[in-house]
Scaffold this active site. Structure first.
Site, short mmCIF file in Angstrom:
data_model
loop_
_atom_site.label_atom_id
_atom_site.label_comp_id
_atom_site.label_asym_id
_atom_site.label_seq_id
_atom_site.Cartn_x
_atom_site.Cartn_y
_atom_site.Cartn_z
CE1 TYR A 33 37.41 10.27 5.78
CE2 TYR A 33 35.88 11.96 5.02
CZ TYR A 33 37.14 11.60 5.48
OH TYR A 33 38.09 12.55 5.63
CG PHE A 35 28.42 7.42 11.31
CD1 PHE A 35 27.08 7.68 11.55
CD2 PHE A 35 29.16 6.78 12.30
CE1 PHE A 35 26.48 7.31 12.76
CE2 PHE A 35 28.58 6.42 13.51
CZ PHE A 35 27.23 6.68 13.73
CG ASP A 36 34.04 6.35 10.97
OD1 ASP A 36 33.14 5.95 11.74
OD2 ASP A 36 34.73 5.59 10.27
CB SER A 81 9.68 -21.88 28.21
OG SER A 81 10.97 -22.16 28.49
CG LEU A 82 7.44 -19.08 23.61
CD1 LEU A 82 7.88 -18.71 22.21
CD2 LEU A 82 6.14 -18.36 23.97
CD GLU A 111 5.45 -11.38 17.45
OE1 GLU A 111 6.59 -11.42 17.94
OE2 GLU A 111 4.44 -11.06 18.09
CG ASP A 115 17.67 -20.49 16.95
OD1 ASP A 115 17.41 -20.48 18.17
OD2 ASP A 115 18.16 -21.46 16.36
NE ARG A 134 14.48 -18.53 29.03
CZ ARG A 134 13.76 -19.24 28.18
NH1 ARG A 134 13.18 -18.64 27.17
NH2 ARG A 134 13.64 -20.52 28.32
CE LYS A 285 4.86 -13.43 20.87
NZ LYS A 285 5.82 -12.33 20.70
CE LYS A 309 10.96 -24.74 18.91
NZ LYS A 309 12.05 -25.29 19.62
CB CYS A 403 49.79 -34.12 3.75
SG CYS A 403 49.17 -32.58 3.04
CB CYS A 427 52.12 -28.41 3.17
SG CYS A 427 50.51 -29.12 2.88
P1 AMP Z 1 12.09 -21.89 23.86
O1 AMP Z 1 13.47 -21.38 24.29
O2 AMP Z 1 12.18 -22.88 22.74
O3 AMP Z 1 11.22 -22.26 25.01
O4 AMP Z 1 11.40 -20.64 23.16
C1 AMP Z 1 11.13 -19.49 23.89
C2 AMP Z 1 12.03 -18.41 23.40
O5 AMP Z 1 11.78 -18.06 22.06
C3 AMP Z 1 11.81 -17.13 24.12
O6 AMP Z 1 12.50 -17.10 25.34
C4 AMP Z 1 12.35 -16.12 23.18
O7 AMP Z 1 13.70 -15.86 23.50
C5 AMP Z 1 12.35 -16.79 21.83
N1 AMP Z 1 11.63 -16.05 20.79
C6 AMP Z 1 12.12 -15.82 19.56
N2 AMP Z 1 11.27 -15.11 18.81
C7 AMP Z 1 10.19 -14.85 19.58
C8 AMP Z 1 8.98 -14.12 19.37
N3 AMP Z 1 8.70 -13.57 18.18
N4 AMP Z 1 8.12 -14.04 20.39
C9 AMP Z 1 8.40 -14.62 21.58
N5 AMP Z 1 9.52 -15.31 21.84
C10 AMP Z 1 10.42 -15.43 20.86
ZN ZN Z 2 50.84 -31.23 3.61
#
Ligand code: AMP
Ligand code: ZN
Length: 665
Positions: A33, A35-36, A81-82, A111, A115, A134, A285, A309, A403, A427
């Site tokens: 409140y 804050f608003d 990518s990774l 880390e 997702d 990206r 990393k 993974k 049903c 229903c």
């Molecule tokens: P992939 O899409 O499976 O090739 O994975 C790469 C993606 O993982 C990157 O483009 C990031 O968006 C994502 N990602 C999520 N967490 C991390 C993190 N802690 N460090 C680096 N990449 C990350």
């Molecule tokens: Zn029904």
């Protein structure tokens, strides 16, 4: 600095701090409140003093900017990518490759792998200037207007940040917000979203940033991409990013060996379900940035990072029975009732089977042993059948034809996967669902009446549709379970008070498929009464701004049903608002209360007289000459130079026609 400017700056600073505490540190330091109130104060000061406009002010988070086509931006540093790994051996091979290329000890930062959708943010002089998706890794879309609405993205940094840098992160949608969004969609008869990740990345590409602002997205950061920032390790860069105001999860840890990396992986493999958002692995990393540079990149991914993974979580169990649920729109969902089994930290007893096609495609039968997986979705799904365990006497599933609640024959429309029970008004789950929607907060907001009580009232035969609510008496509800004298009073009062709810919300409350809050507002504004909407043809409806064929069809179908017309007539009889009130019709509000406004120049969207009328209708006062009492001047084209000078000397703000009209929305 002039005092108004100082006041604006102080408010911005304070709101920024509360935002950071709440959205980044998860530690509220002010009530919603209050804050608003402060935000409103800032909004009104900024409106009166457009000369102090700041694109990164906390007021800019509500969105409103509409992007038709997202501009393509080439990434200054490519977004790679990774590489993926799945076992100890994979990690050990990776370490061997690293050791061939760099000298000395190698330490790792571990880390979580969030997702969501990756994002690259650019900051200049502490301000967010650009947010880019990206895309294909080389170039992405400029989605700055949308990203600005995400509260955990700092618009203004704090501390000793570098003057210019890029930072990468992941835009995610935490489970709680995802589930809430889906509940709202189901109420509107829309398909729920499949998983948080796709919903997060879809959100970034919405055209209306005000829509994005409503979604509970978050941004977690993990990489500083610019060089020469005076930082020597990945771990340190995470801490720096935190200091500057970014949200960087605390789970990150240093590891001195692959063994220690695996400890981290194993810990999170079993604890990730305690996190409020989805993760699909760990990112390891090389900690030393100098070593990272020596390692460089392959064509696709950095050599200095590796994703590990988590194992796909799958179990097999017995499918005891298939039952069918009827939703509030009449949609039928087949459900697998399973022998309870542990999966991803929870006991799973049920899984959705989606629809008849899915059952047929996988040939799922009662008594089968099935594979169940918890993927990105919240509800586990049945992946397939272990045919080796199928009993000889098993029989193919016969999908229900009637049903399960009211025995009406089901229908299935061309091109739709779902079966529906067409017994709209007879229903039970449909009746209950509609009344629950009617009383909900954004609709009639009936105090003292909850969803469970609605179900009770329907099951006891006391009400059969929402118009019956207005005839309930205290004596009828007191005998209900858990109903005391006082709660009965509250319920009856709450129902009676809802007769004041304005027409647009009543229209939303009716629960016409595809008529959400925004559409209801549009229709109410355009037609002004329920009778006019009932009288409108499909062609006419489609001509209303933003009303498409699907909505128009649904609206006309609703009013073609005599039962619905009868219910509406009863609501009218009870005094529910089925047309706009006098005040709404004359456009009267008190939005400009206390404002003394001077109008000057030539206008394009409305005439000068209309403008004056708007000011008065909204509670403001029109004044013909500029004085120290003037709140602001609505300035059109060709405003006289003497007026301009006078405004300047007195320090009175000029606002454009557009800005002024925006105030009244
Ligand atoms: P992939 O899409 O499976 O090739 O994975 C790469 C993606 O993982 C990157 O483009 C990031 O968006 C994502 N990602 C999520 N967490 C991390 C993190 N802690 N460090 C680096 N990449 C990350
Ligand atoms: Zn029904």
């Amino acid at each position: 600095m002039n005092t108004i400017e100082q006041q604006i700056e102080d408010l911005r600073k304070e709101l920024r701090l509360h935002n950071h505490n709440y959205y980044v540190l998860d530690n509220a330091t002010i009530s919603d409140y209050d804050f608003d109130l402060k935000l409103k104060e800032l909004q009104s000061l900024e409106a009166k003093h457009p000369e102090f406009f700041d694109a990164n002010s906390p007021t800019q988070r509500v969105g409103g900017e509409v992007t038709r086509n997202f501009e393509t931006v080439v990434h200054e540093h490519r977004m790679y990518s990774l590489d993926n790994s799945y076992s100890r051996e994979d990690l050990e091979d990776w370490e061997k490759r690293i050791k061939k290329l760099v000298d000395g000890e190698v330490q790792y930062t571990c880390e979580l792998k969030y997702d969501g959708a990756s994002i690259s943010l650019t900051y200049e002089h502490g301000k967010l200037v650009k947010a880019v998706t990206r895309g294909d890794g080389f170039q992405g879309d400029n989605v700055t207007a949308n990203v600005k609405t995400i509260k955990s993205v700092p618009l203004q940094l704090k501390g000793d940040y570098p003057s210019k840098f890029d930072i990468r992160g992941e835009i995610i949608l935490p489970f709680e917000g995802f589930i809430k969004m889906n509940e709202e969609r189901v109420v509107l008869g829309e398909e729920p979203y499949r998983n948080p990740r796709n919903t997060a990345s879809g959100s970034l590409k919405l055209q209306d940033s005000a829509e994005v602002a409503k979604r509970p997205l978050e941004c977690l950061l993990y990489n500083l991409t610019s060089n020469n920032l005076g930082i020597s390790t990945q771990f340190e860069s995470l801490q720096k990013a935190r200091d500057w105001g970014f949200k960087v999860p605390k789970a990150a840890k240093l590891a001195n060996s692959i063994d220690e990396v695996l400890e981290f992986v194993n810990y999170w493999d079993s604890h990730r379900h305690d996190l409020p958002y989805e993760t699909d692995g760990v990112v390891v990393k090389v900690n030393n940035l100098q070593q990272q540079e020596e390692l460089g990149y392959t064509a696709k991914a950095p050599r200095w990072a590796m994703a590990y993974k988590f194992k796909a979580e799958q179990v097999s169990t017995r499918l005891n029975t298939i039952t069918y649920q009827v939703g509030r729109t009449g949609a039928i969902t087949p459900v697998a009732n399973l022998e309870p089994v542990e999966l991803a930290g929870t006991t799973v007893k049920r899984a959705s089977l989606h629809n008849a096609d899915q059952i047929e495609k996988l040939d799922i039968r009662e008594g089968d042993t099935v594979y169940v997986e918890k993927g990105g979705e919240i509800i586990p799904k049945v992946l397939g059948v272990d045919l080796s365990k199928r009993k000889a006497d098993s029989e193919p599933t016969k999908y229900i034809t009637n049903c399960p609640e009211c025995d009406t024959e089901l229908i299935r429309k061309e091109g739709e996967a779902q079966h529906y029970c067409p017994n709209y008004n007879g229903c039970n789950p449909q009746i209950i669902g509609r009344i629950q929607h009617f009383i909900s907060r954004k609709a009639m907001d009936i105090d003292g009446l909850g969803g469970e009580t609605v179900a009770l009232l329907v099951n006891e035969g006391l009400i059969n549709n929402y118009s019956d609510l207005f005839q309930l008496t205290k004596d009828q509800v007191i005998p209900l379970e858990r109903m005391a004298e006082k709660s009965a009073d509250n319920l009856i009062n709450g129902i009676s008070e809802s007769k004041n709810i304005p027409f647009e919300r009543v229209l939303y409350a009716l629960g016409i498929r595809y008529v959400g809050e925004t559409v209801a507002k549009k229709l109410a504004k355009h037609y002004k009464s329920i009778d006019a909407i009932i009288g409108a043809s499909q062609e006419e409806l489609v001509n209303v701004d933003e009303i498409g064929v699907k909505i128009a069809e649904s609206v006309t179908r609703f009013f073609e049903t005599q039962e619905n017309i009868d219910i509406i007539n009863r609501l009218k009889g009870f005094g529910v608002q089925l047309q706009m009130s006098e005040e709404q019709l004359s456009g009267q509000t008190d939005k400009l209360k206390g404002d003394i406004v001077v109008v000057s120049g030539v206008f394009y969207q409305v005439s000068r007289n209309e403008l004056k009328k708007l000011i008065e209708n909204n509670g403001g006062k029109v004044s013909s000459s500029i004085s120290s009492k003037t709140s602001y001047i609505v300035a059109g084209d060709k405003m006289g130079p003497s007026k301009k000078t006078k405004a300047e000397t007195l320090g009175i703000a000029l606002i454009s026609e557009e800005k002024f009209l925006q105030k009244l929305i």
